[in-house]
Design a protein around this motif. Structure first.
Motif, PDB file in Angstrom:
ATOM      1  N   LEU A 107       0.859  -1.183   0.000  1.00  0.00           N
ATOM      2  CA  LEU A 107       0.000   0.000   0.000  1.00  0.00           C
ATOM      3  C   LEU A 107       0.888   1.223   0.000  1.00  0.00           C
ATOM      4  N   GLU A 108       0.582   2.169  -0.914  1.00  0.00           N
ATOM      5  CA  GLU A 108       1.413   3.367  -0.986  1.00  0.00           C
ATOM      6  C   GLU A 108       0.545   4.555  -1.376  1.00  0.00           C
ATOM      7  N   GLN A 109       0.753   5.661  -0.671  1.00  0.00           N
ATOM      8  CA  GLN A 109       0.029   6.894  -0.966  1.00  0.00           C
ATOM      9  C   GLN A 109       0.545   7.501  -2.269  1.00  0.00           C
TER      10      GLN A 109
ATOM     11  N   ILE B 249       6.165  -0.576  -3.677  1.00  0.00           N
ATOM     12  CA  ILE B 249       5.702   0.492  -4.562  1.00  0.00           C
ATOM     13  C   ILE B 249       6.264   1.815  -4.060  1.00  0.00           C
ATOM     14  N   SER B 250       6.636   2.703  -5.003  1.00  0.00           N
ATOM     15  CA  SER B 250       7.068   4.049  -4.629  1.00  0.00           C
ATOM     16  C   SER B 250       6.766   5.005  -5.774  1.00  0.00           C
TER      17      SER B 250
ATOM     18  N   THR C 228       8.316  12.216  -6.723  1.00  0.00           N
ATOM     19  CA  THR C 228       7.672  13.455  -6.251  1.00  0.00           C
ATOM     20  C   THR C 228       8.342  14.689  -6.829  1.00  0.00           C
ATOM     21  N   ASP C 229       9.063  14.541  -7.937  1.00  0.00           N
ATOM     22  CA  ASP C 229       9.730  15.697  -8.554  1.00  0.00           C
ATOM     23  C   ASP C 229       9.052  16.069  -9.871  1.00  0.00           C
ATOM     24  N   GLU C 230       7.715  16.037  -9.873  1.00  0.00           N
ATOM     25  CA  GLU C 230       6.889  16.457 -11.009  1.00  0.00           C
ATOM     26  C   GLU C 230       7.027  15.532 -12.210  1.00  0.00           C
ATOM     27  N   HIS C 231       7.398  14.281 -11.974  1.00  0.00           N
ATOM     28  CA  HIS C 231       7.398  13.275 -13.029  1.00  0.00           C
ATOM     29  C   HIS C 231       6.387  12.203 -12.634  1.00  0.00           C
ATOM     30  N   PRO C 232       5.376  11.938 -13.485  1.00  0.00           N
ATOM     31  CA  PRO C 232       4.316  10.970 -13.115  1.00  0.00           C
ATOM     32  C   PRO C 232       4.794   9.527 -13.257  1.00  0.00           C
ATOM     33  N   ILE C 233       5.749   9.139 -12.416  1.00  0.00           N
ATOM     34  CA  ILE C 233       6.348   7.814 -12.517  1.00  0.00           C
ATOM     35  C   ILE C 233       6.088   7.046 -11.222  1.00  0.00           C
ATOM     36  N   MET C 234       5.709   5.808 -11.357  1.00  0.00           N
ATOM     37  CA  MET C 234       5.555   4.901 -10.221  1.00  0.00           C
ATOM     38  C   MET C 234       6.479   3.706 -10.438  1.00  0.00           C
ATOM     39  N   ALA C 235       7.213   3.318  -9.389  1.00  0.00           N
ATOM     40  CA  ALA C 235       8.124   2.171  -9.466  1.00  0.00           C
ATOM     41  C   ALA C 235       7.548   1.019  -8.653  1.00  0.00           C
TER      42      ALA C 235
ATOM     43  N   GLY D  97      12.426  -3.527  -0.905  1.00  0.00           N
ATOM     44  CA  GLY D  97      12.361  -2.129  -0.478  1.00  0.00           C
ATOM     45  C   GLY D  97      12.571  -1.179  -1.630  1.00  0.00           C
ATOM     46  N   LEU D  98      11.623  -0.241  -1.824  1.00  0.00           N
ATOM     47  CA  LEU D  98      11.744   0.793  -2.859  1.00  0.00           C
ATOM     48  C   LEU D  98      11.331   2.125  -2.254  1.00  0.00           C
ATOM     49  N   LYS D  99      12.200   3.149  -2.371  1.00  0.00           N
ATOM     50  CA  LYS D  99      11.850   4.472  -1.860  1.00  0.00           C
ATOM     51  C   LYS D  99      12.454   5.538  -2.766  1.00  0.00           C
TER      52      LYS D  99
END
Length: 887
Positions: free
Chosen positions: A190-192, A232-233, A236-243, A275-277
């Motif tokens: 779960l990730e915000q 999941i991460s 937050t630098d204005e790139h719509p990317i999810m890892a 772990g992904l952050k």
């Protein structure tokens, strides 16, 4: 839990991360992000700037089950207890109350939320450690797997379950706000999301659901081909990317606007990406894995893909070979099941290096990326050999592989795998031959390899060209070659085979020379051999769990050590080759004293030791163990404390010692609580029929006969002048130079004559003591003589005849004292020295006095009797020494 007499737990190296997901923390004071990883029963804190290891936590009573962190604390759970740490190493709070293992933690403002395996949720006050409230869920209907706090949802926590449902709870009111029906498969992550009300939900079947909590609607769904979503991460630098991470070690990057795969890191880790952050507002992603690695990826390429920026890694599979490299004891080379060769530094973790993984085609593997594909990766490394001499010029490390006849070369200076793979041309096409033993010569030019079919071959490591073969066309041994070594001068090659033979070969065999120089037959098949570079000792392990020592020069067995109850795994000599340290599958490590042939130390460990090596400086013993990724250092206590190395009785219990931890153990509690060993006090007389010396320094008695010559030689050439006494405050005379005024100082005589009463006898204290002896017990007088200087002893012996009335009695008492010393067979050299001085000064008086002359015959008889005993012992020892020299 016991303790070892010689070795003390120091620390463990080679631990970076495990299956517990990493956490990141931003510290305002440092203006830096910190990374916290779990290593078993401790956690490490790294800085993001250079991946520097900042701190290592204290040791937990068991394995850490989960990690969490906020601005002030790092929270860890161990079994059913929770700990709050400050500065990465100080325990501030302990929370107790769970009945079973805690698996999830969530800092929630001033509170801490914890969940155990029975899905019991407890809410703690962080500062007071008080339990505020608790919730209980039924594992059958809702088993909690993960939880999170949605942004802007005050006092609310979202729980994910193994059944696939979601529940939103208000923890302040202890009320269920809403239940989401779910997706009928376990929720694993779960990730915000950066968007409010949106949560990314990772499922066990590989789906990623972007779900709107406010409207209970799924925005869209993605499918990961690699299976279960482990982490999941979001950037937050204005790139719509999810890892997202997978169990296969791949990281997939999703473009949320286009709803498709943007890029992927294939085999980013050799294990699951747990772990992904993403770091806040930076194009940086931190990943961790059970493969014992921590990686920082940066996304600055033109196509938006990531590249590796920094890495901290160690062995992903347990190492099986460990050796100190060089003569300074600062570097350790390890290899093992993951086919990699690594360098560990005993000084700093920053100096650790990787020489890479063994590959059949190094260039092809390099083109495919950092990770090596399975078809190209070589089998595990079974043995390594190294030499420092030519490390700057060409490859200086060689390794054998399980099930392969090919021997690989490695370069320490270039920190990579070498160009050559050594394999004889005559074996091509035969895949059943394996390299079973290996040796690198001291000059660094040649590699001698023993094979499973009994052949022994020599290669030049610089060119990879085959140079020589040993033995006949059928090989050097009938069976596998279990050990090879070359003497330091490259004159003789020694081979040991499974056929119980140890053979000596000429290093440069002539054409047609197929016979060995010499050979030995042992009672049991040989497992392996170890040797010491600076001595002629060779340790040979046998199949009956015993180990023998062979002298290289005399070619004879000089020692045999028995005691292990399992297969011997490794052995090594200490730097001065006085000890042999052995390890076995019976989970014991033994230290044998070679000169006395005794077992002087033994201790048991939880997991069997697979390899060990002693530091060239004698500071550390390094070990590797079954099912352990790290390497362990043990301090040599004999370097800084006095240790009594007495032989150990076979019936004594074997102490059990736990493996060292990541923290350097300065004050080991086991060592403090151990009983101090009693100092051995030698008896005054071992046996009554032996002669005992006094043990005094030679200067106390050897020059007694020549004391007058010594005094004459040491006599000052000029008479010493007495210094004028000066007043406390010295007056000065006015002049250009500093001069003192001694006009008022009177010269007083310091030497005063003392008047002696004529009735007093002119006897010394020693003379008076002689006259007062009762029952012929002269022990106190002898002790007084031992404390005197040679000049004082000479003066006392001369003073025995100063008084005419008592001179005969004093001389007779002194002779009786000498008789007493010779009869007791103690202080033999002192009695002879005192007697010689006595006869020198009083010989004439003795011949003129009948009573003294008669007692002299008695003294001569006891002296002759004692001297015959001493002479027989001396002659016997001399004859034994002469016989040993001729052997």
């Amino acid at each position: 839990m016991g303790h070892s007499k010689i070795f003390l737990r120091n620390r463990a190296l080679g631990y970076v991360s495990n299956h517990i997901p990493l956490i990141t923390r931003y510290i305002k004071r440092r203006k830096e992000n910190l990374i916290v990883t779990c290593t078993g029963n401790a956690f490490h804190t790294y800085s993001c700037s250079h991946f520097t290891l900042l701190s290592v936590s204290g040791v937990h009573p068991g394995e850490i089950t989960c990690l969490a962190g906020d601005v002030y604390h790092v929270y860890t759970a161990c079994e059913n207890e929770i700990y709050a740490w400050r500065r990465g190493s100080e325990i501030k709070h302990i929370y107790k109350g769970h009945d079973c293992t805690v698996h999830t933690l969530l800092p929630f403002g001033p509170h801490l939320v914890s969940v155990d395996e029975n899905s019991n949720v407890k809410i703690w006050d962080i500062k007071t450690e008080e339990l505020i409230t608790e919730l209980t869920f039924n594992n059958t209907h809702f088993k909690i797997t993960t939880l999170m706090h949605p942004n802007t949802y005050i006092n609310k926590v979202l729980f994910g379950s193994e059944q696939g449902q979601l529940q939103l709870w208000n923890l302040r009111l202890l009320k269920s706000v809403y239940t989401f029906n779910g997706w009928n498969t376990a929720i694993t992550a779960l990730e915000q999301a950066p968007a409010i009300d949106v949560v990314a939900i990772g499922l066990n079947d590989g789906r990623i659901i972007l779900h709107n909590l406010k409207f209970d609607e799924s925005i869209f769904e993605l499918m990961q081909d690699w299976g279960c979503i482990t982490s999941i991460s979001f950037r937050t630098d204005e790139h719509p990317i999810m890892a997202t991470g997978s169990l296969d070690g791949h990281i997939v990057f999703w473009n949320l606007e286009q709803r498709k795969v943007e890029s992927q890191l294939h085999k980013a880790h050799f294990g699951a990406v747990t772990g992904l952050k993403y770091l806040p507002n930076e194009p940086l992603l931190v990943s961790s894995s059970p493969d014992n690695s921590l990686k920082l990826w940066i996304f600055d390429l033109a196509d938006g893909a990531g590249r590796l920026l920094r890495i901290r890694e160690a062995h992903s599979e347990p190492p099986t070979i460990i050796r100190f490299y060089g003569n300074d004891g600062e570097n350790i080379i390890t290899a093992g099941s993951d086919s990699s060769v690594r360098l560990f530094s005993t000084i700093s973790e920053m100096l650790n290096k990787s020489l890479g993984r063994a590959s059949f085609n190094r260039k092809a593997a390099k083109k495919r990326g950092r990770a090596v594909e399975d078809p190209l990766q070589m089998p595990p490394i079974t043995e390594i050999a190294m030499e420092v001499t030519r490390e700057k010029e060409w490859d200086n490390i060689v390794a054998t592989h399980s099930g392969l006849g090919t021997v690989t070369t490695w370069s320490f200076d270039k920190t990579r795998m070498g160009e050559y793979k050594l394999f004889p041309e005559k074996f091509k096409g035969n895949h059943n031959i394996t390299a079973s033993s290996i040796c690198l010569t001291k000059c660094g030019n040649f590699v001698v390899i023993g094979y499973s079919n009994g052949y022994v071959e020599r290669f030049n490591i610089q060119s990879g060209i085959h140079r020589a073969s040993y033995g006949t066309d059928k090989g050097a041994h009938k069976g596998p070659v279990k050990g090879v070594m070359v003497d330091p001068l490259n004159q003789v090659v020694i081979t040991a085979g499974k056929d119980t033979y140890i053979k000596y070969w000429n290093f440069k065999p002539k054409i047609g020379d197929t016979e060995s120089l010499a050979k030995m037959i042992l009672d049991e098949p040989i497992e392996w051999i170890r040797y010491h570079d600076e001595s002629s000792l060779i340790a040979v392990a046998l199949e009956d769990f015993s180990i023998i020592l062979i002298d290289f020069d005399t070619r004879k067995i000089v020692r045999r050590f028995e005691g292990h109850k399992g297969r011997l795994t490794d052995a090594c000599f200490n730097p001065d080759s006085r000890w042999l340290i052995t390890a076995s599958m019976d989970c014991t490590i033994c230290t044998w004293d070679i000169p006395s042939s005794n077992l002087i130390d033994i201790f048991q460990i939880p997991e069997a030791c697979t390899s060990l090596h002693f530091s060239p400086t004698g500071e550390f013993l390094a070990t590797t163990h079954v099912c352990n990724l790290g390497i362990y250092l043990w301090s040599n206590r004999t370097l800084y404390s006095h240790i009594s190395l007495k032989a150990i009785n076979k019936d004594d219990p074997i102490p059990m010692i736990g493996l060292p931890n990541s923290v350097i153990e300065i004050n080991d509690k086991e060592d403090e609580l151990s009983e101090p060993e009693l100092e051995y006090i030698s008896p005054e007389q071992i046996q009554e029929n032996l002669i005992t010396m006094s043990g005094l320094a030679h200067s106390r008695w050897q020059n007694l006969l020549n004391i007058d010559i010594v005094k004459k030689r040491n006599k000052p050439k000029e008479v010493s002048k007495t210094m004028e006494s000066a007043p406390f405050f010295l007056p000065t005379i006015p002049s250009l130079e500093l001069r003192f005024d001694f006009s008022d100082v009177t010269n007083t005589e310091t030497n005063k004559k003392f008047i002696v009463h004529p009735d007093f006898q002119s006897l010394t204290v020693f003379g008076k003591s002689l006259l007062s002896v009762e029952n012929n017990n002269y022990q106190e007088i002898i002790e007084k003589l031992k404390c005197m200087s040679p000049s004082s002893i000479d003066f006392e012996i001369q003073s025995l005849s100063t008084d005419e009335k008592t001179s005969t009695t004093l001389l007779l008492h002194f002779m009786k004292m000498i008789y007493y010393m010779i009869e007791r067979k103690r202080d033999f050299e002192l009695s002879q020295a005192y007697l010689a001085v006595f006869l020198k000064w009083h010989g004439t008086t003795i011949t003129e006095t009948e009573s003294l002359r008669n007692y002299l015959n008695t003294l001569q008889e006891i002296q002759s009797k004692t001297w015959l005993i001493l002479r027989d012992k001396l002659f016997y020892n001399l004859s034994v020494v002469q016989m040993l020299k001729k052997m």
